[in-house]
Design a protein around this motif. Structure first.
Motif, PDB file in Angstrom:
ATOM      1  N   TRP A  51       0.842  -1.199   0.000  1.00  0.00           N
ATOM      2  CA  TRP A  51       0.000   0.000   0.000  1.00  0.00           C
ATOM      3  C   TRP A  51       0.873   1.243   0.000  1.00  0.00           C
ATOM      4  O   TRP A  51       1.882   1.315   0.703  1.00  0.00           O
ATOM      5  CB  TRP A  51      -0.922   0.005   1.213  1.00  0.00           C
ATOM      6  CG  TRP A  51      -2.053  -0.971   1.119  1.00  0.00           C
ATOM      7  CD1 TRP A  51      -2.141  -2.191   1.716  1.00  0.00           C
ATOM      8  CD2 TRP A  51      -3.254  -0.808   0.358  1.00  0.00           C
ATOM      9  NE1 TRP A  51      -3.322  -2.810   1.376  1.00  0.00           N
ATOM     10  CE2 TRP A  51      -4.030  -1.983   0.551  1.00  0.00           C
ATOM     11  CE3 TRP A  51      -3.759   0.205  -0.458  1.00  0.00           C
ATOM     12  CZ2 TRP A  51      -5.264  -2.164  -0.046  1.00  0.00           C
ATOM     13  CZ3 TRP A  51      -4.994   0.029  -1.046  1.00  0.00           C
ATOM     14  CH2 TRP A  51      -5.730  -1.136  -0.843  1.00  0.00           C
ATOM     15  N   ASP A  55      -2.122   5.624  -3.259  1.00  0.00           N
ATOM     16  CA  ASP A  55      -3.374   4.863  -3.252  1.00  0.00           C
ATOM     17  C   ASP A  55      -4.453   5.598  -2.471  1.00  0.00           C
ATOM     18  O   ASP A  55      -5.631   5.584  -2.837  1.00  0.00           O
ATOM     19  CB  ASP A  55      -3.154   3.479  -2.631  1.00  0.00           C
ATOM     20  CG  ASP A  55      -2.238   2.601  -3.463  1.00  0.00           C
ATOM     21  OD1 ASP A  55      -2.222   2.765  -4.697  1.00  0.00           O
ATOM     22  OD2 ASP A  55      -1.550   1.754  -2.877  1.00  0.00           O
ATOM     23  N   ASP A  58      -6.085   8.419  -4.498  1.00  0.00           N
ATOM     24  CA  ASP A  58      -6.933   7.852  -5.537  1.00  0.00           C
ATOM     25  C   ASP A  58      -8.236   7.313  -4.938  1.00  0.00           C
ATOM     26  O   ASP A  58      -9.335   7.567  -5.433  1.00  0.00           O
ATOM     27  CB  ASP A  58      -6.178   6.732  -6.260  1.00  0.00           C
ATOM     28  CG  ASP A  58      -6.558   6.643  -7.730  1.00  0.00           C
ATOM     29  OD1 ASP A  58      -7.295   7.526  -8.196  1.00  0.00           O
ATOM     30  OD2 ASP A  58      -6.128   5.695  -8.408  1.00  0.00           O
ATOM     31  N   TRP A 115     -12.507   1.000  -8.002  1.00  0.00           N
ATOM     32  CA  TRP A 115     -11.090   1.316  -7.805  1.00  0.00           C
ATOM     33  C   TRP A 115     -10.253   0.034  -7.746  1.00  0.00           C
ATOM     34  O   TRP A 115      -9.151  -0.020  -8.302  1.00  0.00           O
ATOM     35  CB  TRP A 115     -10.887   2.121  -6.526  1.00  0.00           C
ATOM     36  CG  TRP A 115      -9.460   2.552  -6.373  1.00  0.00           C
ATOM     37  CD1 TRP A 115      -8.869   3.648  -6.934  1.00  0.00           C
ATOM     38  CD2 TRP A 115      -8.426   1.854  -5.663  1.00  0.00           C
ATOM     39  NE1 TRP A 115      -7.527   3.683  -6.612  1.00  0.00           N
ATOM     40  CE2 TRP A 115      -7.241   2.601  -5.834  1.00  0.00           C
ATOM     41  CE3 TRP A 115      -8.396   0.688  -4.902  1.00  0.00           C
ATOM     42  CZ2 TRP A 115      -6.035   2.208  -5.261  1.00  0.00           C
ATOM     43  CZ3 TRP A 115      -7.190   0.289  -4.335  1.00  0.00           C
ATOM     44  CH2 TRP A 115      -6.029   1.056  -4.508  1.00  0.00           C
ATOM     45  N   LYS A 118      -9.668  -1.215 -11.150  1.00  0.00           N
ATOM     46  CA  LYS A 118      -8.717  -0.356 -11.842  1.00  0.00           C
ATOM     47  C   LYS A 118      -7.293  -0.589 -11.337  1.00  0.00           C
ATOM     48  O   LYS A 118      -6.338  -0.604 -12.124  1.00  0.00           O
ATOM     49  CB  LYS A 118      -9.119   1.112 -11.627  1.00  0.00           C
ATOM     50  CG  LYS A 118      -8.132   2.143 -12.129  1.00  0.00           C
ATOM     51  CD  LYS A 118      -8.677   3.537 -11.898  1.00  0.00           C
ATOM     52  CE  LYS A 118      -7.649   4.615 -12.218  1.00  0.00           C
ATOM     53  NZ  LYS A 118      -6.557   4.655 -11.215  1.00  0.00           N
ATOM     54  N   ALA A 119      -7.137  -0.768 -10.013  1.00  0.00           N
ATOM     55  CA  ALA A 119      -5.808  -0.929  -9.420  1.00  0.00           C
ATOM     56  C   ALA A 119      -5.345  -2.378  -9.389  1.00  0.00           C
ATOM     57  O   ALA A 119      -4.248  -2.662  -8.908  1.00  0.00           O
ATOM     58  CB  ALA A 119      -5.818  -0.361  -7.999  1.00  0.00           C
ATOM     59  N   ARG A 121      -6.470  -4.846  -7.547  1.00  0.00           N
ATOM     60  CA  ARG A 121      -6.385  -5.342  -6.176  1.00  0.00           C
ATOM     61  C   ARG A 121      -7.643  -6.126  -5.829  1.00  0.00           C
ATOM     62  O   ARG A 121      -8.707  -5.892  -6.400  1.00  0.00           O
ATOM     63  CB  ARG A 121      -6.214  -4.196  -5.172  1.00  0.00           C
ATOM     64  CG  ARG A 121      -4.805  -3.628  -5.113  1.00  0.00           C
ATOM     65  CD  ARG A 121      -4.655  -2.682  -3.937  1.00  0.00           C
ATOM     66  NE  ARG A 121      -3.301  -2.199  -3.784  1.00  0.00           N
ATOM     67  CZ  ARG A 121      -2.361  -2.789  -3.046  1.00  0.00           C
ATOM     68  NH1 ARG A 121      -2.640  -3.915  -2.396  1.00  0.00           N
ATOM     69  NH2 ARG A 121      -1.147  -2.281  -2.943  1.00  0.00           N
TER      70      ARG A 121
END
Length: 269
Positions: A51, A55, A58, A115, A118-119, A121
């Motif tokens: 992390w 982050d 965002d 998100w 997109k990331a 995760r």
């Protein structure tokens, strides 16, 4: 007998621009999210999974959209559909207050799912990471409710030292329910989650503790708040807030069960 101070909901005015206390409380909520997030990133088990401070920025952008849109739509759909159907332009007057936490919770889950995709995760890793940063933001929102003289409490015994008259309601002593909710649903839950999340937990465990803790705390504090409306369930009358909290309690129990079902499961936040 204490009397609600009924402060001006406008904190300050700069020319034609008015800054409302309610808006400042939401700003405080977003600032504390960043501040607590930076502290959380320093925890060894959080830093170990990559992390970063970037982050947080965002996620905050997505989270703000989820809170505002979800919270407002939740208020419209869960609590006052008839009023907003008759006054549709009032839906956009968020500075006047009227935000549903349960709606905001759903909105944030959707925003974090976007998100996370997109990331690249895992969704539950994201929710586990942000869960301890949410309750203090919620507490700030309840302080905003109190300043706006919203969500008056149920009638209280006049001997209660902090019983309060709300001049915009009547002259009867009432519980200062937004303060109860700020302290119990907000500050107390934050302490529990922050301690719980300081050490590695199985995936979904911190999210489960948040859902269970908030649902249980909100169900309790609703007994002191004048209900928006009440519903009969299995012969028991509960408030709208309690009804909406039951699914959170069930979700929390389910997530905790799944998280701890396997010994030595994935360890995250």
């Amino acid at each position: 007998m204490l009397i609600h101070p009924m402060p001006d909901p406008i904190a300050l005015s700069i020319g034609p621009l008015s800054v409302h206390w309610y808006g400042l409380m939401y700003l405080a909520a977003f600032v504390q999210f960043i501040a607590l997030g930076r502290l959380r990133i320093r925890q060894a088990h959080i830093a170990a999974v990559g992390w970063k401070k970037e982050d947080l920025d965002d996620m905050l952008f997505y989270g703000v959209l989820g809170v505002v849109i979800g919270g407002r739509l939740g208020e419209v759909l869960f609590y006052q559909p008839a009023y907003y159907l008759s006054n549709p332009l009032e839906i956009f007057a968020v500075w006047k207050g009227g935000m549903s936490f349960h709606g905001g919770f759903i909105g944030v889950m959707i925003a974090m799912a976007v998100w996370a995709y997109k990331a690249k995760r895992n969704f539950w890793d994201v929710m586990d990471f942000i869960a301890p940063m949410v309750p203090l933001g919620y507490a700030a929102g309840r302080v905003g409710n109190f300043i706006n003289a919203e969500l008056p409490g149920r009638l209280a015994d006049a001997s209660l030292p902090w019983a309060m008259i709300w001049p915009n309601v009547d002259t009867m002593p009432r519980h200062p329910s937004p303060i109860y909710q700020a302290l119990v649903d907000g500050v107390l839950l934050f302490i529990v989650l922050w301690i719980f999340g300081r050490t590695p937990r199985p995936r979904m465990a911190v999210s489960g503790m948040f859902a269970l803790g908030y649902g249980g705390a909100r169900f309790f504090t609703e007994y002191f708040r004048t209900p928006d409306y009440e519903v009969a369930f299995a012969g028991i009358t509960i408030s709208a807030g309690q009804m909406l909290s039951v699914p959170m309690i069930v979700l929390g129990l389910l997530l905790l069960f799944l998280a701890y079902r396997k010994t030595g499961g994935n360890r995250l936040a």
